[in-house]
Design an enzyme around this catalytic site. Structure first.
Site, PDB file in Angstrom:
ATOM      1  N   ASN A  17      35.135  42.168 -12.995  1.00 11.76           N
ATOM      2  CA  ASN A  17      36.146  42.190 -14.063  1.00 11.76           C
ATOM      3  C   ASN A  17      35.640  43.101 -15.187  1.00 11.76           C
ATOM      4  O   ASN A  17      34.644  42.782 -15.845  1.00 11.76           O
ATOM      5  CB  ASN A  17      36.360  40.752 -14.557  1.00 11.76           C
ATOM      6  CG  ASN A  17      37.380  40.644 -15.669  1.00 11.76           C
ATOM      7  OD1 ASN A  17      37.740  41.624 -16.303  1.00 11.76           O
ATOM      8  ND2 ASN A  17      37.841  39.428 -15.923  1.00 11.76           N
ATOM      9  N   CYS A  72      41.661  41.574 -21.750  1.00 13.30           N
ATOM     10  CA  CYS A  72      41.963  42.259 -20.478  1.00 13.30           C
ATOM     11  C   CYS A  72      43.341  42.893 -20.453  1.00 13.30           C
ATOM     12  O   CYS A  72      43.643  43.683 -19.558  1.00 13.30           O
ATOM     13  CB  CYS A  72      41.826  41.286 -19.320  1.00 13.30           C
ATOM     14  SG  CYS A  72      40.183  40.571 -19.258  1.00 13.30           S
ATOM     15  N   HIS A  86      45.434  43.618 -13.435  1.00 11.09           N
ATOM     16  CA  HIS A  86      44.083  43.471 -13.977  1.00 11.09           C
ATOM     17  C   HIS A  86      43.220  42.782 -12.930  1.00 11.09           C
ATOM     18  O   HIS A  86      43.624  41.789 -12.327  1.00 11.09           O
ATOM     19  CB  HIS A  86      44.115  42.655 -15.269  1.00 11.09           C
ATOM     20  CG  HIS A  86      42.761  42.175 -15.671  1.00 11.09           C
ATOM     21  ND1 HIS A  86      41.703  43.041 -15.838  1.00 11.09           N
ATOM     22  CD2 HIS A  86      42.264  40.925 -15.888  1.00 11.09           C
ATOM     23  CE1 HIS A  86      40.631  42.353 -16.162  1.00 11.09           C
ATOM     24  NE2 HIS A  86      40.939  41.064 -16.189  1.00 11.09           N
TER      25      HIS A  86
HETATM   26  N1  ACO Z   1      27.811  29.610  -8.644  1.00 11.05           N
HETATM   27  C1  ACO Z   1      27.850  28.398  -8.076  1.00 11.05           C
HETATM   28  N2  ACO Z   1      28.580  27.384  -8.575  1.00 11.05           N
HETATM   29  C2  ACO Z   1      29.300  27.611  -9.690  1.00 11.05           C
HETATM   30  C3  ACO Z   1      29.290  28.868 -10.340  1.00 11.05           C
HETATM   31  C4  ACO Z   1      28.501  29.885  -9.784  1.00 11.05           C
HETATM   32  N3  ACO Z   1      28.428  31.126 -10.308  1.00 11.05           N
HETATM   33  N4  ACO Z   1      30.102  28.807 -11.419  1.00 11.05           N
HETATM   34  C5  ACO Z   1      30.606  27.561 -11.453  1.00 11.05           C
HETATM   35  N5  ACO Z   1      30.116  26.837 -10.407  1.00 11.05           N
HETATM   36  C6  ACO Z   1      30.415  25.438 -10.059  1.00 11.05           C
HETATM   37  C7  ACO Z   1      30.934  24.636 -11.235  1.00 11.05           C
HETATM   38  O1  ACO Z   1      29.854  24.122 -11.996  1.00 11.05           O
HETATM   39  C8  ACO Z   1      31.721  23.548 -10.541  1.00 11.05           C
HETATM   40  O2  ACO Z   1      30.795  22.579 -10.079  1.00 11.05           O
HETATM   41  P1  ACO Z   1      31.203  20.998 -10.082  1.00 11.05           P
HETATM   42  O3  ACO Z   1      32.388  20.904  -9.174  1.00 11.05           O
HETATM   43  O4  ACO Z   1      29.969  20.354  -9.573  1.00 11.05           O
HETATM   44  O5  ACO Z   1      31.537  20.690 -11.507  1.00 11.05           O
HETATM   45  C9  ACO Z   1      32.296  24.261  -9.315  1.00 11.05           C
HETATM   46  O6  ACO Z   1      31.491  25.432  -9.122  1.00 11.05           O
HETATM   47  C10 ACO Z   1      33.746  24.676  -9.471  1.00 11.05           C
HETATM   48  O7  ACO Z   1      33.919  25.333 -10.742  1.00 11.05           O
HETATM   49  P2  ACO Z   1      35.321  25.891 -11.205  1.00 11.05           P
HETATM   50  O8  ACO Z   1      35.161  26.462 -12.586  1.00 11.05           O
HETATM   51  O9  ACO Z   1      36.364  24.833 -11.011  1.00 11.05           O
HETATM   52  O10 ACO Z   1      35.553  27.065 -10.138  1.00 11.05           O
HETATM   53  P3  ACO Z   1      36.836  27.929  -9.904  1.00 11.05           P
HETATM   54  O11 ACO Z   1      37.268  27.812  -8.512  1.00 11.05           O
HETATM   55  O12 ACO Z   1      37.864  27.727 -10.974  1.00 11.05           O
HETATM   56  O13 ACO Z   1      36.249  29.430 -10.068  1.00 11.05           O
HETATM   57  C11 ACO Z   1      36.307  31.196 -11.724  1.00 11.05           C
HETATM   58  C12 ACO Z   1      35.691  29.837 -11.300  1.00 11.05           C
HETATM   59  C13 ACO Z   1      35.903  32.197 -10.684  1.00 11.05           C
HETATM   60  C14 ACO Z   1      35.759  31.577 -13.074  1.00 11.05           C
HETATM   61  C15 ACO Z   1      37.859  31.088 -11.774  1.00 11.05           C
HETATM   62  O14 ACO Z   1      38.225  29.928 -12.472  1.00 11.05           O
HETATM   63  C16 ACO Z   1      38.532  32.275 -12.424  1.00 11.05           C
HETATM   64  O15 ACO Z   1      38.566  33.352 -11.888  1.00 11.05           O
HETATM   65  N6  ACO Z   1      39.172  32.077 -13.604  1.00 11.05           N
HETATM   66  C17 ACO Z   1      40.070  33.044 -14.234  1.00 11.05           C
HETATM   67  C18 ACO Z   1      39.359  34.183 -14.895  1.00 11.05           C
HETATM   68  C19 ACO Z   1      40.391  35.057 -15.593  1.00 11.05           C
HETATM   69  O16 ACO Z   1      41.446  35.340 -15.078  1.00 11.05           O
HETATM   70  N7  ACO Z   1      40.120  35.459 -16.811  1.00 11.05           N
HETATM   71  C20 ACO Z   1      41.134  36.203 -17.564  1.00 11.05           C
HETATM   72  C21 ACO Z   1      40.740  37.558 -17.849  1.00 11.05           C
HETATM   73  S1  ACO Z   1      39.108  37.710 -18.480  1.00 11.05           S
HETATM   74  C22 ACO Z   1      39.198  38.375 -20.107  1.00 11.05           C
HETATM   75  O17 ACO Z   1      40.218  38.395 -20.752  1.00 11.05           O
HETATM   76  C23 ACO Z   1      37.916  38.907 -20.704  1.00 11.05           C
END
Ligand code: ACO
Length: 331
Positions: A284, A113, A254
């Site tokens: 994204n 990214c 980003h």
């Molecule tokens: N729908 C419903 N529930 C979900 C989903 C979904 N799509 N995805 C995960 N969950 C659940 C998980 O299983 C977890 O359940 P549990 O508590 O029973 O274990 C719960 O939701 C919480 O999961 P987390 O992963 O802790 O959720 P979080 O609040 O962290 O959000 C997300 C996830 C959106 C992916 C976030 O962590 C994020 O944006 N991360 C950063 C992404 C990023 O910046 N990437 C860098 C650039 S990308 C690149 O370089 C290609």
């Protein structure tokens, strides 16, 4: 010679994938996706539409808006993690072929990214060293081809699209890109990874069965490092260049997650009108997200000559980068 950010262009595929569409594919909900990411829709390329096809459409706009012809371009740098071909040829070579340009350097950059800022740093260095005059930089991604649509933790995040810019030589210091900072830390290599089909784990039946040729992400851990790194990075570049956040016309980060963007913007004490946010409609789009967002404010008539852009990105690797860029069209 200095390097100036001359023009911008983008391309957004027509097909739209909504949160409600995803509800029918994996165990998720519009409410969860909206609350955790801010994403409502993402655009998906046609089956036969490649990363270079999208890059070319964005590039044609950027070239035309810089009042250039393809033959005026003397280098092409394409940032992508979803190239047309595995290993070779590069997507930049495919873009050169489709623009009918030959005998110039054309190569890809793999910095996830942060790719567009890495491409910007490369263009700036080539221009300042006198090795190029009109560099086409492209961020183009067909992430739908490397996303596992049975993995709810990643498939809700990513979309397709392309953005492009012309970075041109100038002797006017007031037009020049002020600074670009790029960095990486490989110790986080497995937080965001496509584990299979590289030399570490060549393509095999097992790799395909385990769906290891798709993006895997430790989302929550990535989130924490992203907020901290992006905030430190922008503070550093502003302090180093003695520029206050008030002097920034637009902050274009980003577009990964609205919570990350808001956290960084509030740490910088930015006003709402300074933050450019497109994640709700495009999701994204990795290396394409920053130029697509710049193009949106340009086409809305909000981006004017002399406006100061602060760019900031973070991605797989981990890689990150920031840039202070006056918008400097020639006319
Ligand atoms: N729908 C419903 N529930 C979900 C989903 C979904 N799509 N995805 C995960 N969950 C659940 C998980 O299983 C977890 O359940 P549990 O508590 O029973 O274990 C719960 O939701 C919480 O999961 P987390 O992963 O802790 O959720 P979080 O609040 O962290 O959000 C997300 C996830 C959106 C992916 C976030 O962590 C994020 O944006 N991360 C950063 C992404 C990023 O910046 N990437 C860098 C650039 S990308 C690149 O370089 C290609």
């Amino acid at each position: 010679m200095y390097a100036a950010f001359r023009s911008i262009g983008s391309y957004v595929p027509q097909n739209i994938l909504t949160n409600h569409d995803l509800e029918k594919m994996v165990d998720t909900s519009d409410e969860w996706i909206t609350k955790r990411t801010g994403i409502k829709t993402r655009h998906i390329a046609d089956k036969d539409e490649t990363t270079s096809d999208m890059g070319v459409k964005a590039a044609q706009k950027a070239i035309e808006r810089a009042a250039l012809k393809p033959q005026d371009i003397d280098m092409i740098v394409c940032a992508t993690i979803s190239p047309d071909y595995f290993c070779m040829p590069s997507t930049a070579c495919m873009i050169a072929k489709k623009l009918d340009i030959a005998n110039i350097p054309a190569f890809d950059i793999s910095a996830a990214c942060s790719g567009f800022i890495y491409a910007l740093a490369t263009a700036k260095a080539f221009i300042e060293s006198g090795m190029a005059k009109n560099v086409l930089i492209v961020g183009s991604e067909k992430l739908s081809a490397i996303v596992d649509y049975s993995d709810r933790t990643t498939c809700i995040l990513f979309g397709d699209g392309a953005g492009a810019a012309i970075i041109g030589a100038t002797d006017k210091k007031e037009e020049a890109i002020i600074d670009v900072n790029i960095a990486a830390d490989g110790k986080y290599y497995d937080f965001l990874i496509t584990p299979g089909c590289g030399t570490n784990k060549p393509c095999s039946e097992e790799v395909l069965k385990e769906r290891e040729c798709f993006i895997k992400m430790k989302g929550n851990e990535t989130f924490k490092v992203a907020v901290k790194t992006l905030t430190n990075d922008v503070n550093e570049i502003l302090e180093k260049n003695r520029i206050s956040s008030d002097d920034i016309t637009y902050f274009v980060p980003h577009q990964a997650n609205y919570r990350i963007l808001n956290a960084v913007a509030s740490a910088l004490k930015l006003r709402d009108d300074q933050l450019v946010m497109t994640v709700s409609k495009y999701g994204n789009t990795s290396s394409a997200s920053i130029p697509m967002a710049i193009n949106d404010i340009y086409e809305e008539g909000r981006l004017k000559k002399g406006d100061l852009l602060l760019l900031d990105a973070f991605g797989g690797g981990f890689t990150w980068g920031s840039a202070l860029v006056p918008f400097s069209p020639q006319n």
